[in-house]
Design an enzyme around this catalytic site. Structure first.
Site, PDB file in Angstrom:
ATOM      1  N   CYS A  16      -5.890  22.599 -24.244  1.00  0.00           N
ATOM      2  CA  CYS A  16      -6.230  24.178 -23.817  1.00  0.00           C
ATOM      3  C   CYS A  16      -6.383  24.422 -21.991  1.00  0.00           C
ATOM      4  O   CYS A  16      -7.154  23.823 -21.608  1.00  0.00           O
ATOM      5  CB  CYS A  16      -7.203  24.544 -24.934  1.00  0.00           C
ATOM      6  SG  CYS A  16      -7.131  23.999 -26.742  1.00  0.00           S
ATOM      7  N   ARG A  41      -0.271  21.735 -19.019  1.00  0.00           N
ATOM      8  CA  ARG A  41      -0.816  20.982 -20.075  1.00  0.00           C
ATOM      9  C   ARG A  41      -0.741  21.455 -20.785  1.00  0.00           C
ATOM     10  O   ARG A  41      -0.520  19.967 -22.386  1.00  0.00           O
ATOM     11  CB  ARG A  41      -1.895  21.868 -20.342  1.00  0.00           C
ATOM     12  CG  ARG A  41      -3.603  21.992 -18.902  1.00  0.00           C
ATOM     13  CD  ARG A  41      -4.687  23.205 -19.049  1.00  0.00           C
ATOM     14  NE  ARG A  41      -5.271  23.034 -18.425  1.00  0.00           N
ATOM     15  CZ  ARG A  41      -6.247  22.585 -18.093  1.00  0.00           C
ATOM     16  NH1 ARG A  41      -6.471  21.858 -19.149  1.00  0.00           N
ATOM     17  NH2 ARG A  41      -6.880  22.768 -16.877  1.00  0.00           N
ATOM     18  N   TRP A  88      -2.993  24.486 -27.339  1.00  0.00           N
ATOM     19  CA  TRP A  88      -1.991  23.070 -28.152  1.00  0.00           C
ATOM     20  C   TRP A  88      -3.037  23.184 -29.171  1.00  0.00           C
ATOM     21  O   TRP A  88      -4.666  22.778 -29.529  1.00  0.00           O
ATOM     22  CB  TRP A  88      -2.187  21.919 -27.281  1.00  0.00           C
ATOM     23  CG  TRP A  88      -1.077  21.027 -27.615  1.00  0.00           C
ATOM     24  CD1 TRP A  88       0.096  20.823 -28.866  1.00  0.00           C
ATOM     25  CD2 TRP A  88      -0.564  20.107 -27.143  1.00  0.00           C
ATOM     26  NE1 TRP A  88       0.183  20.287 -29.331  1.00  0.00           N
ATOM     27  CE2 TRP A  88       0.677  19.882 -27.769  1.00  0.00           C
ATOM     28  CE3 TRP A  88       0.111  19.917 -25.875  1.00  0.00           C
ATOM     29  CZ2 TRP A  88       1.812  19.256 -27.189  1.00  0.00           C
ATOM     30  CZ3 TRP A  88       0.724  18.809 -25.392  1.00  0.00           C
ATOM     31  CH2 TRP A  88       1.418  18.344 -25.881  1.00  0.00           C
ATOM     32  N   ASN A 112     -12.217  25.767 -25.503  1.00  0.00           N
ATOM     33  CA  ASN A 112     -11.773  24.612 -25.177  1.00  0.00           C
ATOM     34  C   ASN A 112     -12.469  23.301 -25.706  1.00  0.00           C
ATOM     35  O   ASN A 112     -14.024  23.251 -25.687  1.00  0.00           O
ATOM     36  CB  ASN A 112     -11.787  23.880 -23.856  1.00  0.00           C
ATOM     37  CG  ASN A 112     -10.550  24.947 -23.360  1.00  0.00           C
ATOM     38  OD1 ASN A 112      -9.640  25.118 -24.020  1.00  0.00           O
ATOM     39  ND2 ASN A 112      -9.907  24.826 -21.860  1.00  0.00           N
ATOM     40  N   GLY A 113     -12.522  22.187 -26.314  1.00  0.00           N
ATOM     41  CA  GLY A 113     -12.931  21.297 -26.789  1.00  0.00           C
ATOM     42  C   GLY A 113     -13.129  21.592 -28.977  1.00  0.00           C
ATOM     43  O   GLY A 113     -12.586  22.391 -29.358  1.00  0.00           O
ATOM     44  N   GLU A 495      -0.553  -5.803 -23.588  1.00  0.00           N
ATOM     45  CA  GLU A 495      -0.315  -4.020 -22.311  1.00  0.00           C
ATOM     46  C   GLU A 495      -0.413  -3.703 -21.162  1.00  0.00           C
ATOM     47  O   GLU A 495      -0.415  -3.487 -20.498  1.00  0.00           O
ATOM     48  CB  GLU A 495      -1.426  -2.955 -23.106  1.00  0.00           C
ATOM     49  CG  GLU A 495      -1.376  -1.802 -22.418  1.00  0.00           C
ATOM     50  CD  GLU A 495       0.017  -1.296 -21.973  1.00  0.00           C
ATOM     51  OE1 GLU A 495      -0.565  -0.064 -21.724  1.00  0.00           O
ATOM     52  OE2 GLU A 495       0.899  -1.767 -22.757  1.00  0.00           O
ATOM     53  N   LYS A 499       1.504  -3.130 -17.863  1.00  0.00           N
ATOM     54  CA  LYS A 499       0.373  -2.386 -17.198  1.00  0.00           C
ATOM     55  C   LYS A 499       0.833  -2.839 -15.176  1.00  0.00           C
ATOM     56  O   LYS A 499       1.225  -1.761 -14.282  1.00  0.00           O
ATOM     57  CB  LYS A 499      -0.895  -2.147 -17.620  1.00  0.00           C
ATOM     58  CG  LYS A 499      -0.818  -1.009 -18.408  1.00  0.00           C
ATOM     59  CD  LYS A 499      -0.523   0.481 -17.687  1.00  0.00           C
ATOM     60  CE  LYS A 499       0.517   1.231 -18.303  1.00  0.00           C
ATOM     61  NZ  LYS A 499       1.583   0.730 -19.688  1.00  0.00           N
ATOM     62  N   GLU A 502       4.554  -3.551 -14.495  1.00  0.00           N
ATOM     63  CA  GLU A 502       5.162  -1.540 -13.986  1.00  0.00           C
ATOM     64  C   GLU A 502       4.973  -1.613 -12.530  1.00  0.00           C
ATOM     65  O   GLU A 502       6.085  -1.179 -12.032  1.00  0.00           O
ATOM     66  CB  GLU A 502       4.936  -0.743 -15.761  1.00  0.00           C
ATOM     67  CG  GLU A 502       5.644  -0.917 -16.873  1.00  0.00           C
ATOM     68  CD  GLU A 502       5.228  -0.228 -17.971  1.00  0.00           C
ATOM     69  OE1 GLU A 502       5.595   0.652 -18.429  1.00  0.00           O
ATOM     70  OE2 GLU A 502       3.891   0.301 -17.752  1.00  0.00           O
ATOM     71  N   HIS A 518      -1.144 -24.641 -26.076  1.00  0.00           N
ATOM     72  CA  HIS A 518       0.924 -24.537 -26.256  1.00  0.00           C
ATOM     73  C   HIS A 518       1.978 -24.703 -24.833  1.00  0.00           C
ATOM     74  O   HIS A 518       2.837 -23.969 -25.363  1.00  0.00           O
ATOM     75  CB  HIS A 518       1.210 -24.181 -27.513  1.00  0.00           C
ATOM     76  CG  HIS A 518       0.334 -24.325 -29.142  1.00  0.00           C
ATOM     77  ND1 HIS A 518       0.537 -25.470 -29.578  1.00  0.00           N
ATOM     78  CD2 HIS A 518      -0.619 -24.000 -28.790  1.00  0.00           C
ATOM     79  CE1 HIS A 518      -0.497 -25.606 -30.369  1.00  0.00           C
ATOM     80  NE2 HIS A 518      -0.822 -24.621 -29.977  1.00  0.00           N
ATOM     81  N   LYS A 617      10.333   7.568 -17.281  1.00  0.00           N
ATOM     82  CA  LYS A 617       9.176   7.905 -18.075  1.00  0.00           C
ATOM     83  C   LYS A 617       9.667   7.968 -19.694  1.00  0.00           C
ATOM     84  O   LYS A 617       9.324   7.991 -20.734  1.00  0.00           O
ATOM     85  CB  LYS A 617       8.752   9.538 -17.829  1.00  0.00           C
ATOM     86  CG  LYS A 617       7.547   9.893 -18.718  1.00  0.00           C
ATOM     87  CD  LYS A 617       6.457   8.919 -18.606  1.00  0.00           C
ATOM     88  CE  LYS A 617       5.238   9.237 -19.631  1.00  0.00           C
ATOM     89  NZ  LYS A 617       4.241   7.940 -19.258  1.00  0.00           N
TER      90      LYS A 617
END
Length: 622
Positions: A16, A41, A88, A112-113, A495, A499, A502, A518, A617
């Site tokens: 928000c 946002r 949002w 907000n929050g 992951e 990163k 990438e 192994h 993206k």
């Protein structure tokens, strides 16, 4: 230039957006312009409140800002004080009633929050005669301030109200009886004050008013601002005045959008505590030890019939899928398969009406994931999408959808999308376990309690940034990396390696630590950095054995482990020690240091962090 500005000059984004103005000029166009500058946002409703001769007028609506403008432009109005908001929806569906500002008699608020104890407060206020017209936790705060405003001026009513509130929030409030002031409060959610000559601004983020003021005061946690036309007073929550530094903003427009960070990726890494909180908000009931299963669109009847789950995704989201497999199988006792979307529909998968198919996609437009989703629907499975973009193809084509609400992610390499996907899967695993009678109320409450503490523990992980930057300076010239993890931490090793690949273009592999013997052990020598994930838990001793194997062959060991990891310090060249949670949420706390390590290595190698070569993206072709 440093990668990160001082804390006082940083501003993180949440779903928000708040904007406010008090001064000599017409506040309405200034606030409306600020709302537009906060559009990046993401939002699904917007609103504005301003003073008129008759009192406070509130205009709000579901939809975009141009729809809000149509409510205002038909009237010739001028006001010297106004507050506005873009929302949002994470607590209550997108609707005119749930849009901000909210009102309780003469009190009007934008917020907000999250108010963690809103259920308890709501019941109490209802008994005292307050009625509710929205599904939001914000209305609870508004009524609470109204209750105290009967005997206190606005700033004292606010101070009394926040003593009863638990959570992380920022808000701005006005009182019909006091048209000469705005009171703004910050606790864990960003808020900044802009200074002008005889006029003052407030916002969630500097870009909202940067065209009007470059002299700003960043509110810190547990601070409030009382804004008059003649000045601004900053106090703590007890009313003690504070001397605050005025910061002159010299950012370019691009840097303003980045909130003072050197790259969008770094900004998005730092947004993760707030993104996690937004994903949680309104979806857990710690008092009842329950998860809002309706957030996933699943009914108890559907849940009882599920006999198998497929989680399908690409890239980073696939690593979240593997993590989710561990969570759901352990907490809900349902068999789960995690599949790479590009392979799924070509292997003749066995699905039926009792199968739940989960597609994970940040954009909701990933071609391979959409193709897999359509194949699952053709085969009769129930379909659920976990995604970040409202109105995306995945959300429209699925039977059910769960929005992560992590906010716009500009950097190509996913960071906050990944960690909020894990939060979503954790919530789903608990909800399924509770509904199927696997988890007791007590266990569910403990799992939820762990989750509520996660944003603060993620903040601690970010405090390791300087230490990780120093480690990166020792390692950035390496040409290969190995990442090792056991059990639920294996996908986090995957992951971490992804990163690094990438954004730094260094070859890296993620491996189950037990598989090292192994094959990969042949690669280990003094030139190979090995990143080992070693939080405490039932597999800790086995991971120590893996570290010893690497150490005996001269490998450079970088261990991400528990805060109290004395043995880790002795065995590792470098150790990064996190503030642990449970095994499931440790996946997130281990991820953040790996993101920072990849980021700093890439910067040192001169790579384009936000737009790595050959990557996009959203992969919208197969």
């Amino acid at each position: 230039m440093s990668d990160l500005l001082p804390a006082a000059c940083r501003s993180s984004s949440v779903m928000c957006g708040i904007i406010g103005y008090i001064g000599k000029r017409n506040a309405i166009p200034i606030v409306m312009d600020g709302l537009k500058r906060l559009e990046y946002r993401g939002y699904d409703s917007a609103g504005i409140a301003y003073f008129t001769e008759e009192g406070i007028e509130v205009k709000r609506c579901k939809g975009k800002i141009h729809q809000l403008e149509s409510l205002i432009n038909n009237h010739k109005i001028s006001s010297n004080t106004a507050i506005g908001h873009t929302r949002w929806a994470t607590h209550g569906k997108p609707s005119d009633e749930n849009a901000h500002p909210h009102r309780s008699d003469g009190i009007v608020i934008v917020h907000n929050g999250i108010i963690e104890n809103y259920v308890e407060l709501k019941h109490k206020l209802q008994k005292e005669g307050f009625s509710f017209t929205s599904e939001t936790d914000t209305e609870v705060l508004c009524h609470l301030i109204n209750k105290f405003s009967a005997k206190y001026p606005l700033e004292d009513a606010v101070k009394a109200a926040i003593k009863e509130v638990r959570g992380a929030y920022a808000f701005a409030v006005i009182n019909e009886k006091e048209p000469d002031r705005i009171v703004a409060v910050r606790k864990e959610s960003p808020l900044v004050i802009g200074l002008g000559e005889g006029e003052y601004f407030l916002a969630s983020d500097v870009p909202a008013f940067l065209s009007h003021s470059k002299e700003v005061i960043f509110l810190e946690n547990n601070e409030m601002a009382i804004m008059h036309k003649d000045g601004v007073i900053i106090t703590d929550f007890d009313g003690k005045p504070l001397n605050k530094n005025i910061v002159t903003i010299s950012w370019s427009p691009s840097m303003a959008e980045k909130g003072g960070y050197r790259h969008f990726m770094l900004k998005e890494i730092y947004e993760q505590p707030r993104a996690i909180a937004d994903t949680i908000r309104g979806r857990v009931f710690p008092e009842k030890g329950d998860i809002a299963i309706e957030e996933f669109g699943l009914t108890p009847d559907v849940i009882q019939k599920i006999d198998r789950i497929f989680i399908v995704a690409c890239g980073t989201s696939y690593h979240a899928a593997i993590t989710g497999k561990y969570m759901i199988e352990e907490l809900a006792k349902i068999p789960v398969e995690a599949d790479i979307a590009s392979e799924f529909r070509y292997r003749n998968p066995l699905l039926n009406s009792n199968t739940l198919f989960i597609a994970i996609t940040q954009s909701g437009e990933t071609a391979d994931t959409l193709a897999a989703l359509r194949e699952a629907k053709r085969l009769g499975a129930k379909t659920l999408s976990i995604c970040n973009v409202m109105g995306s193809s995945a959300s429209r084509e699925s039977d059910f959808v769960f929005y992560t609400h992590s906010g716009p992610e500009i950097g190509v390499a996913s960071t906050k999308s990944f960690t909020t996907q894990i939060v979503a899967l954790y919530l789903l695993a608990i909800a399924l376990g509770k509904q199927r009678g696997i988890l007791s109320d007590r266990t569910t409450s403990a799992l939820i309690e762990n989750l509520l503490h996660l944003p603060a523990k993620a903040e601690y992980a970010l405090e390791l940034n300087s230490e990780i930057s120093r480690i990166a300076k020792e390692l950035f010239k390496a040409t290969n990396f190995l990442y090792l993890g056991r059990g639920i931490y294996y996908p986090i090793a995957l992951e971490g390696a992804l990163k690094l690949k990438e954004i730094s273009y260094i070859h890296a592999e993620g491996y189950p630590a037990g598989e090292m013997k192994h094959g990969p052990i042949a690669l280990i020598d003094e030139d190979l950095p090995v990143v080992v994930l070693a939080p405490s838990g039932p597999l800790f001793e086995k991971v120590i054995s893996n570290i010893e194997e690497v150490r005996s062959r001269g490998g450079t060991i970088i261990t991400v482990a528990s805060k109290d990891g004395e043995i880790i310090k002795k065995l590792s060249r470098y150790s990064i020690l996190i503030n642990e949670s449970n095994n499931y949420l440790n996946t997130i706390l281990l991820t953040i240091p790996l993101q920072l390590l990849a980021y700093h290595i890439a910067v040192l190698r001169g790579c384009d962090v936000d737009q790595p070569r050959n990557l996009a993206k959203s992969v919208t072709v197969e």
